[in-house]
Design a protein around this motif. Structure first.
Motif, PDB file in Angstrom:
ATOM      1  N   MET A 228      -2.107 -24.530   8.559  1.00 55.88           N
ATOM      2  CA  MET A 228      -3.010 -25.684   8.740  1.00 55.88           C
ATOM      3  C   MET A 228      -2.210 -26.980   8.801  1.00 55.88           C
ATOM      4  SD  MET A 228      -6.747 -25.186   7.121  1.00 55.88           S
ATOM      5  CE  MET A 228      -6.457 -24.910   5.428  1.00 55.88           C
ATOM      6  N   ALA A 232      -2.112 -29.328  12.179  1.00 54.30           N
ATOM      7  CA  ALA A 232      -2.612 -30.700  11.993  1.00 54.30           C
ATOM      8  C   ALA A 232      -1.555 -31.686  12.502  1.00 54.30           C
ATOM      9  CB  ALA A 232      -2.897 -30.959  10.519  1.00 54.30           C
ATOM     10  N   PRO A 251     -10.654 -30.537   6.565  1.00 48.98           N
ATOM     11  CA  PRO A 251     -10.097 -29.185   6.661  1.00 48.98           C
ATOM     12  C   PRO A 251     -11.168 -28.131   6.391  1.00 48.98           C
ATOM     13  CG  PRO A 251      -9.560 -30.132   4.524  1.00 48.98           C
ATOM     14  CD  PRO A 251     -10.445 -31.132   5.230  1.00 48.98           C
ATOM     15  N   SER A 320      -6.716 -26.949  15.380  1.00 48.92           N
ATOM     16  CA  SER A 320      -7.046 -28.331  15.008  1.00 48.92           C
ATOM     17  C   SER A 320      -7.713 -29.034  16.181  1.00 48.92           C
ATOM     18  CB  SER A 320      -5.777 -29.094  14.592  1.00 48.92           C
ATOM     19  OG  SER A 320      -4.862 -29.153  15.676  1.00 48.92           O
TER      20      SER A 320
END
Ligand code: UT7
Length: 325
Positions: A228, A232, A251, A320
């Motif tokens: 993640m 991002a 998130p 994302s």
């Protein structure tokens, strides 16, 4: 042409499953769950509830918020891994219930990343001229595949639905970029073995509890944090922004420790990270659109804000989306 979110809505069933309730089902306690996950309560569907009914409630709110009629929707994409039935798609049930007679409809299974995958697909289809307005959902009844004798997983999941209306807008507004990734080599970390072609439904399969989700929590946790944070950063770098430009970071709501670790890696101040998992748990694909709808209701999505969405889930899948509201 680009696309932007012009309406938001969410729905969660009224029935709550608290940590105290879970203490009666499995060997766990409120302090362990709170400390390790940040979750206090989840919303749980009645047995036999239709995912498309949750989607319908969320969609009606999103359409009302956008001021768009169901017959003005050109495509419906439902991100889900807990459909009404194996076929037809939950999106087709939703189309019927909404009366969205001019739309084409499909489901997309990317587990907890399902909403971001669906958003990206709808964005690309609109950019390609296949429609002007889309209804995009993350909608799940995770309780239907949760094993309430497994304390490692049953404390995490909840049910709910979030919907957005996506419409054309000038380039430079709305969705600036989407980044999707997956690694099928890591499928075993989170999977539900039974009910498909490999392990067709049999009484034996049910008695061996193979119809329920299985997860290697600790290893999944490590992948969630690194992947993640990476995806991002990719969204920010690609658009020439830094974390200081972000008004809000949303998130996937899997675990507060994962959210905090990702925020720390990126350097996002805590007051710019949206968290609501204490009330909903992990609602898989629904977590981001539910968070978006709540962020808007709380006045945390203002026109012009730069907002970063990041998801992670079974597959493994992750992704994302960076948006200018
Ligand atoms: O949605 C996208 C995918 N999912 C995720 O991102 C979830 C990722 N993983 C997690 O959130 C965490 O790994 C969990 C919350 C699932 C587990 O937390 P953890 O800190 O990784 O715990 P653990 O699995 O390493 O277990 C630590 C201990 C074990 O006991 P021993 O072996 O140390 O004696 C577990 O048996 O905690 C025990 N344990 C529990 N104790 C009380 C596991 N579940 C529970 C429980 N209550 N519910």
């Amino acid at each position: 042409m680009a696309t932007k979110i012009v309406g938001l809505g969410m729905h969660a069933p009224p029935k709550k499953l608290t940590n105290a309730d879970l203490e009666k089902l499995v060997d766990t306690n409120d302090s362990w769950i709170t400390e390790r996950t940040g979750i206090k309560s989840r919303r749980i569907a009645e047995l036999g509830a239709a995912n498309s009914d949750f989607g319908l409630a969320a969609s009606r709110k999103a359409l009302a918020d956008a001021g768009v009629r169901p017959d003005e929707i050109d495509l419906i994409v439902v991100g889900t891994c807990t459909p009404d039935m194996p076929l037809p798609s939950t999106a087709c049930f939703l189309q019927k219930k909404l009366g969205a007679r001019n739309a084409f409809a499909m489901d997309l299974n990317a587990a907890c990343s399902g909403f971001l995958y669906s958003l990206s697909v709808a964005d690309a289809l609109i950019r390609a001229g296949r429609g002007k307005r889309a209804l995009v959902l993350g909608s799940e009844i995770l309780s239907s595949i949760t094993d309430y004798t497994d304390r490692a997983t049953c404390i995490l999941f909840g049910d709910g639905s979030g919907a957005v209306v996506l419409a054309e807008c000038p380039e430079g507004e709305g969705i600036l970029s989407c980044h999707l990734q997956s690694d099928g080599n890591l499928w075993e970390l989170i999977h539900c073995p039974g009910g498909g072609t490999v392990n067709p439904l049999t009484p034996e399969l049910i008695s061996r509890r193979m119809i329920y989700l299985r997860m290697s929590g600790n290893e999944t946790f490590k992948h969630a944090v690194t992947k993640m944070a990476d995806v991002a950063q990719k969204a920010l770098s690609r658009n020439g922004y830094g974390v200081d430009d972000l008004a809000l970071f949303i998130p996937h709501q899997a675990n507060l420790r994962i959210i905090n670790a990702v925020g720390k890696r990126l350097g996002v101040p805590q007051d710019r990270v949206f968290v609501n998992l204490e009330r909903y748990g992990n609602t898989s694909a629904a977590s981001i659109p539910i968070a978006l709808a709540e962020a808007k209701a709380e006045g945390r999505l203002r026109a012009g804000d730069l907002v970063l969405l990041v998801a992670f889930g079974a597959g493994l899948t992750w992704g994302s989306a960076l948006m200018r509201m």
